[in-house]
Design a protein around this motif. Structure first.
Motif, PDB file in Angstrom:
ATOM      1  N   VAL A 141       0.874  -1.171   0.000  1.00  0.00           N
ATOM      2  CA  VAL A 141       0.000   0.000   0.000  1.00  0.00           C
ATOM      3  C   VAL A 141       0.913   1.222   0.000  1.00  0.00           C
ATOM      4  N   ILE A 142       0.752   2.056  -1.026  1.00  0.00           N
ATOM      5  CA  ILE A 142       1.639   3.217  -1.183  1.00  0.00           C
ATOM      6  C   ILE A 142       0.812   4.478  -1.404  1.00  0.00           C
ATOM      7  N   LYS A 143       1.434   5.609  -1.169  1.00  0.00           N
ATOM      8  CA  LYS A 143       0.818   6.881  -1.520  1.00  0.00           C
ATOM      9  C   LYS A 143       0.855   7.009  -3.039  1.00  0.00           C
ATOM     10  N   ARG A 144      -0.193   7.569  -3.614  1.00  0.00           N
ATOM     11  CA  ARG A 144      -0.223   7.724  -5.072  1.00  0.00           C
ATOM     12  C   ARG A 144       0.962   8.534  -5.577  1.00  0.00           C
ATOM     13  N   SER A 145       1.439   9.443  -4.758  1.00  0.00           N
ATOM     14  CA  SER A 145       2.571  10.274  -5.171  1.00  0.00           C
ATOM     15  C   SER A 145       3.860   9.458  -5.301  1.00  0.00           C
ATOM     16  N   ASP A 146       3.906   8.262  -4.689  1.00  0.00           N
ATOM     17  CA  ASP A 146       5.093   7.400  -4.767  1.00  0.00           C
ATOM     18  C   ASP A 146       5.005   6.358  -5.881  1.00  0.00           C
ATOM     19  N   TYR A 147       3.919   6.376  -6.641  1.00  0.00           N
ATOM     20  CA  TYR A 147       3.710   5.314  -7.635  1.00  0.00           C
ATOM     21  C   TYR A 147       4.851   5.221  -8.652  1.00  0.00           C
ATOM     22  N   LYS A 148       5.300   6.344  -9.201  1.00  0.00           N
ATOM     23  CA  LYS A 148       6.346   6.298 -10.238  1.00  0.00           C
ATOM     24  C   LYS A 148       7.635   5.699  -9.702  1.00  0.00           C
ATOM     25  N   LEU A 149       7.990   6.061  -8.473  1.00  0.00           N
ATOM     26  CA  LEU A 149       9.194   5.493  -7.856  1.00  0.00           C
ATOM     27  C   LEU A 149       9.071   3.977  -7.741  1.00  0.00           C
ATOM     28  N   VAL A 150       7.937   3.496  -7.238  1.00  0.00           N
ATOM     29  CA  VAL A 150       7.734   2.059  -7.057  1.00  0.00           C
ATOM     30  C   VAL A 150       7.694   1.348  -8.412  1.00  0.00           C
ATOM     31  N   ALA A 151       7.045   1.947  -9.409  1.00  0.00           N
ATOM     32  CA  ALA A 151       6.995   1.330 -10.746  1.00  0.00           C
ATOM     33  C   ALA A 151       8.402   1.192 -11.327  1.00  0.00           C
ATOM     34  N   ASN A 152       9.254   2.178 -11.108  1.00  0.00           N
ATOM     35  CA  ASN A 152      10.641   2.091 -11.600  1.00  0.00           C
ATOM     36  C   ASN A 152      11.424   1.003 -10.871  1.00  0.00           C
ATOM     37  N   ILE A 153      11.175   0.843  -9.580  1.00  0.00           N
ATOM     38  CA  ILE A 153      11.844  -0.220  -8.818  1.00  0.00           C
ATOM     39  C   ILE A 153      11.411  -1.584  -9.337  1.00  0.00           C
ATOM     40  N   ILE A 154      10.113  -1.753  -9.603  1.00  0.00           N
ATOM     41  CA  ILE A 154       9.608  -3.024 -10.130  1.00  0.00           C
ATOM     42  C   ILE A 154      10.272  -3.324 -11.478  1.00  0.00           C
ATOM     43  N   LYS A 155      10.337  -2.327 -12.354  1.00  0.00           N
ATOM     44  CA  LYS A 155      10.946  -2.532 -13.681  1.00  0.00           C
ATOM     45  C   LYS A 155      12.428  -2.868 -13.570  1.00  0.00           C
ATOM     46  N   GLU A 156      13.089  -2.268 -12.583  1.00  0.00           N
ATOM     47  CA  GLU A 156      14.516  -2.530 -12.391  1.00  0.00           C
ATOM     48  C   GLU A 156      14.767  -3.961 -11.913  1.00  0.00           C
ATOM     49  N   TYR A 157      13.960  -4.447 -10.974  1.00  0.00           N
ATOM     50  CA  TYR A 157      14.203  -5.751 -10.367  1.00  0.00           C
ATOM     51  C   TYR A 157      13.474  -6.894 -11.060  1.00  0.00           C
ATOM     52  N   ASN A 158      12.351  -6.609 -11.661  1.00  0.00           N
ATOM     53  CA  ASN A 158      11.597  -7.666 -12.330  1.00  0.00           C
ATOM     54  C   ASN A 158      10.734  -7.058 -13.432  1.00  0.00           C
ATOM     55  N   PRO A 159      11.348  -6.762 -14.581  1.00  0.00           N
ATOM     56  CA  PRO A 159      10.622  -6.061 -15.647  1.00  0.00           C
ATOM     57  C   PRO A 159       9.428  -6.837 -16.201  1.00  0.00           C
ATOM     58  N   ARG A 160       9.388  -8.150 -15.988  1.00  0.00           N
ATOM     59  CA  ARG A 160       8.276  -8.956 -16.521  1.00  0.00           C
ATOM     60  C   ARG A 160       7.194  -9.210 -15.479  1.00  0.00           C
ATOM     61  N   ALA A 161       7.292  -8.551 -14.334  1.00  0.00           N
ATOM     62  CA  ALA A 161       6.296  -8.743 -13.270  1.00  0.00           C
ATOM     63  C   ALA A 161       4.951  -8.170 -13.719  1.00  0.00           C
ATOM     64  N   PHE A 162       3.902  -8.857 -13.311  1.00  0.00           N
ATOM     65  CA  PHE A 162       2.541  -8.382 -13.557  1.00  0.00           C
ATOM     66  C   PHE A 162       2.093  -7.658 -12.298  1.00  0.00           C
ATOM     67  N   TYR A 163       1.578  -6.441 -12.460  1.00  0.00           N
ATOM     68  CA  TYR A 163       1.083  -5.756 -11.271  1.00  0.00           C
ATOM     69  C   TYR A 163      -0.188  -4.976 -11.567  1.00  0.00           C
ATOM     70  N   THR A 164      -1.013  -4.843 -10.530  1.00  0.00           N
ATOM     71  CA  THR A 164      -2.260  -4.094 -10.629  1.00  0.00           C
ATOM     72  C   THR A 164      -2.276  -3.020  -9.552  1.00  0.00           C
ATOM     73  N   ILE A 165      -3.046  -1.980  -9.818  1.00  0.00           N
ATOM     74  CA  ILE A 165      -3.155  -0.864  -8.887  1.00  0.00           C
ATOM     75  C   ILE A 165      -4.634  -0.612  -8.630  1.00  0.00           C
ATOM     76  N   GLU A 166      -4.998  -0.486  -7.364  1.00  0.00           N
ATOM     77  CA  GLU A 166      -6.388  -0.215  -6.994  1.00  0.00           C
ATOM     78  C   GLU A 166      -6.416   0.974  -6.047  1.00  0.00           C
ATOM     79  N   ASP A 167      -7.351   1.887  -6.264  1.00  0.00           N
ATOM     80  CA  ASP A 167      -7.520   3.013  -5.350  1.00  0.00           C
ATOM     81  C   ASP A 167      -8.034   2.530  -4.008  1.00  0.00           C
ATOM     82  N   ILE A 168      -7.581   3.184  -2.972  1.00  0.00           N
ATOM     83  CA  ILE A 168      -8.024   2.889  -1.613  1.00  0.00           C
ATOM     84  C   ILE A 168      -8.617   4.173  -1.049  1.00  0.00           C
ATOM     85  N   ARG A 169      -9.776   4.077  -0.455  1.00  0.00           N
ATOM     86  CA  ARG A 169     -10.405   5.272   0.119  1.00  0.00           C
ATOM     87  C   ARG A 169      -9.733   5.682   1.425  1.00  0.00           C
ATOM     88  N   PHE A 170      -9.323   4.723   2.205  1.00  0.00           N
ATOM     89  CA  PHE A 170      -8.743   5.029   3.510  1.00  0.00           C
ATOM     90  C   PHE A 170      -7.711   3.972   3.861  1.00  0.00           C
TER      91      PHE A 170
END
Length: 194
Positions: A141-170
């Protein structure tokens, strides 16, 4: 003749431009209001709603007074389209709230988990059975403002990983990087929590 010329510019350029700008403003505010409602901003959303309707009434009153001018309809419609776009761009830049990131990897995710943890993100991982083979599922669970950082980390360590993103209200009691400025929940003094 000058009066006719001024009347032309006023009727066919100035008023349509005002209608267009009013519509862009009210639809942009409306888009943000809907986002704030979905995020639980109980005081800010009604305030935005007031201004949204007020501006809309101003634009509509000009159209109702001048039903014969087709240019006003075009300005109104174009303002609606552009307002949606502008509202979405602003909402994307604000990056309010949290998202649930679910990462599914075919290879061991230990290095990715370690890197995310080192960056200050809370991580939960589990083994699972996929359609073709065993997989690792990593929840974060991450802040939306951190999404790009986390996406770059995923691509760096496992570029073929499948990931989904869901909004959380709280979100409550999460582990978040301390270097981030708190965005979304808690950053607005007028937001009342549950």
């Amino acid at each position: 003749m000058d009066f006719l010329y001024e009347g032309f510019w006023f009727t066919w350029v100035f008023i349509p431009l005002l209608i267009f700008l009013a519509r862009v403003s009210d639809v942009t505010i409306g888009t943000l209001r809907i986002v704030f409602v979905s995020k639980g901003f109980k005081i800010l959303a009604p305030i935005l709603g007031f201004f949204e309707v007020f501006i809309w009434l101003l634009a509509m009153s000009k159209i109702i007074q001048n039903l014969d001018y087709w240019m006003y309809y075009i300005a109104y419609s174009a303002g609606f389209a552009v307002g949606n776009y502008v509202g979405l761009i602003i909402e994307e830049r604000l990056a309010l709230g949290f998202v649930n990131l679910r990462i599914i990897t075919h290879e061991q995710g230990d290095a990715l988990i370690k890197r995310l943890a080192n960056e200050g993100f809370g991580v939960t991982a589990t083994d699972a059975m996929g359609t073709r083979s065993r997989v690792n599922i990593i929840y974060c669970v991450i802040k939306r403002s951190d999404y790009k950082l986390v996406a770059n980390i995923i691509k760096e360590y496992n570029p073929r990983a499948f990931y989904t993103i869901e909004d959380i209200r709280f979100a409550s009691q999460g582990v978040f990087p301390t270097r981030s400025i708190m965005r979304g929940y808690g950053s607005f003094p007028w937001r009342k929590g549950k």
